[in-house]
Write an enzyme that holds these catalytic residues in place. Sequence first.
Site, PDB file in Angstrom:
ATOM      1  N   TYR A 142      14.837 -53.518 -20.648  1.00  0.00           N
ATOM      2  CA  TYR A 142      14.254 -53.919 -21.935  1.00  0.00           C
ATOM      3  C   TYR A 142      14.368 -55.425 -22.169  1.00  0.00           C
ATOM      4  CZ  TYR A 142      13.498 -49.307 -24.100  1.00  0.00           C
ATOM      5  OH  TYR A 142      13.034 -48.058 -24.439  1.00  0.00           O
ATOM      6  N   LYS A 190      20.724 -43.840 -11.562  1.00  0.00           N
ATOM      7  CA  LYS A 190      19.852 -43.644 -10.396  1.00  0.00           C
ATOM      8  C   LYS A 190      20.472 -44.448  -9.257  1.00  0.00           C
ATOM      9  CE  LYS A 190      15.998 -42.041  -8.607  1.00  0.00           C
ATOM     10  NZ  LYS A 190      15.668 -40.613  -8.460  1.00  0.00           N
ATOM     11  N   ASP A 222      16.937 -38.110 -12.798  1.00  0.00           N
ATOM     12  CA  ASP A 222      15.879 -37.092 -12.632  1.00  0.00           C
ATOM     13  C   ASP A 222      16.484 -35.693 -12.732  1.00  0.00           C
ATOM     14  OD1 ASP A 222      17.218 -37.675 -10.270  1.00  0.00           O
ATOM     15  OD2 ASP A 222      15.437 -37.648  -8.994  1.00  0.00           O
ATOM     16  N   ASP A 246      16.764 -43.870 -23.584  1.00  0.00           N
ATOM     17  CA  ASP A 246      15.581 -43.740 -24.437  1.00  0.00           C
ATOM     18  C   ASP A 246      14.834 -42.455 -24.092  1.00  0.00           C
ATOM     19  OD1 ASP A 246      13.517 -44.554 -26.254  1.00  0.00           O
ATOM     20  OD2 ASP A 246      12.320 -45.137 -24.508  1.00  0.00           O
ATOM     21  N   ASP A 250      14.679 -38.460 -26.339  1.00  0.00           N
ATOM     22  CA  ASP A 250      13.453 -37.818 -26.853  1.00  0.00           C
ATOM     23  C   ASP A 250      13.355 -36.406 -26.281  1.00  0.00           C
ATOM     24  OD1 ASP A 250      12.544 -40.114 -28.234  1.00  0.00           O
ATOM     25  OD2 ASP A 250      10.460 -39.696 -27.669  1.00  0.00           O
TER      26      ASP A 250
HETATM   27  C1  IPM Z   1      13.844 -45.922 -29.762  1.00  0.00           C
HETATM   28  C2  IPM Z   1      12.424 -46.402 -29.686  1.00  0.00           C
HETATM   29  C3  IPM Z   1      12.428 -47.869 -29.296  1.00  0.00           C
HETATM   30  C4  IPM Z   1      13.076 -47.985 -27.929  1.00  0.00           C
HETATM   31  C5  IPM Z   1      11.044 -48.543 -29.313  1.00  0.00           C
HETATM   32  C6  IPM Z   1      10.336 -48.369 -30.635  1.00  0.00           C
HETATM   33  C7  IPM Z   1      11.115 -49.988 -28.931  1.00  0.00           C
HETATM   34  O1  IPM Z   1      11.681 -45.627 -28.804  1.00  0.00           O
HETATM   35  O2  IPM Z   1      14.612 -46.443 -30.591  1.00  0.00           O
HETATM   36  O3  IPM Z   1      14.203 -45.005 -29.012  1.00  0.00           O
HETATM   37  O4  IPM Z   1      12.400 -47.823 -26.910  1.00  0.00           O
HETATM   38  O5  IPM Z   1      14.270 -48.256 -27.885  1.00  0.00           O
HETATM   39 MN    MN Z   2      12.759 -43.917 -27.966  1.00  0.00          MN
END
Ligand code: IPM
Ligand code: MN
Length: 361
Positions: A142, A190, A222, A246, A250
């Site tokens: 990032y 990884k 993975d 990240d 999700d």
């Molecule tokens: C998160 C979001 C952010 C990230 C984005 C919006 C930059 O997806 O906080 O998980 O990737 O960290």
């Molecule tokens: Mn995210």
Amino acid sequence: MSKSIAILAGDGIGPEVTKQAVKCLDAIAEVFNHKISYQEALIGAAAIDATGNPFPEATEEICKATDAILFGAIGHPKYDNDPTAKVRPEQGLLAMRKKLGLFANVRPVNSYEVLLPISPLKEEIIRGTDFVVFRELTGGIYFGEPRGRSEDGNIAFDSCVYTKHEIERIAHYAFKAAEKRRKKVTLVDKANVLATSRLWRETVTALAKQYPEIKLDFMFVDNAAMKIIQNPKHFDVVLTENMFGDIITDEASVISGSLGMLPSASLGTNQSLFEPIHGSYPEVAGQNKANPIGAILSAAMLLEYAFQWHEESNLIKKAVAKTLDEGFTTEDIFKENAKGTEEVGDKIASFIKSDSKVLAN
Ligand code: IPM
Ligand code: MN
């Protein structure tokens, strides 16, 4: 007790879910006789529109002058499909994390009994899930340099960079958390491909010697992506780098039933920020449909981590659980008889007030 909180509501559904979190904080203040003051500041697309900068200096100052930061969401569709946009709302969030030194992102993942049927995963697999991801937040791909485009525009590059120091400071947080939990840390990396991952393994293995009670295991990302939905109970504390964290969080939200449920804390040495992990969800912004629970549970994390108000934090969590048990939810959870963002916020705030009486008697 008197405390101050910076309110960075941000874009899309950010303002309406943050409002519900503030409602619950006000209920806590009332019940426990605390004084909480709020200072609003701009971030994201809203800040670009007003100042041209997604993380204006005035916002940075407010963040540094308050005891904690409550953040809503970031992102606007007008930037998403415009690769030429020079300034993007997300840069505000990344700049804030970096400038405030918020290196440890804590994302708890739990299953809720009443929500088990809405997950696409089998109930027996997800029932009883309880793990927490420690995602490194200010390093890796990032932020690594060099990054950018070649002059002819035909090559693009990002660099994944980590220092031993960056790995150690978040690893300590993860091991300390494991000491209070089931005493297990899984490092997700990884290491079969990436040099940075090999540094993570080496550094975390050495550091683990300081925590003899904790069992450390390793998993390639993975494989971890598969295990998280195949056998989520395998995990207690997951420690990982920025981008892997990240992605897998999700994915993990599927276990809770909705992305709208998950809170997070971003901890640094001086500041700490609390935000739901969901995005700005512009499709329903302003329609009183967004799930405020991720934001409300983020407020609960704020009370726990930033103020050490444990009883107060637990009361919010109990009020959320009670509201869910009644099936009183927004449409992302139970479509039938769905309630609005405001109504769910009101219900949780009212349980905070009535439950506290039960506790007091
Ligand atoms: C998160 C979001 C952010 C990230 C984005 C919006 C930059 O997806 O906080 O998980 O990737 O960290
Ligand atoms: Mn995210």
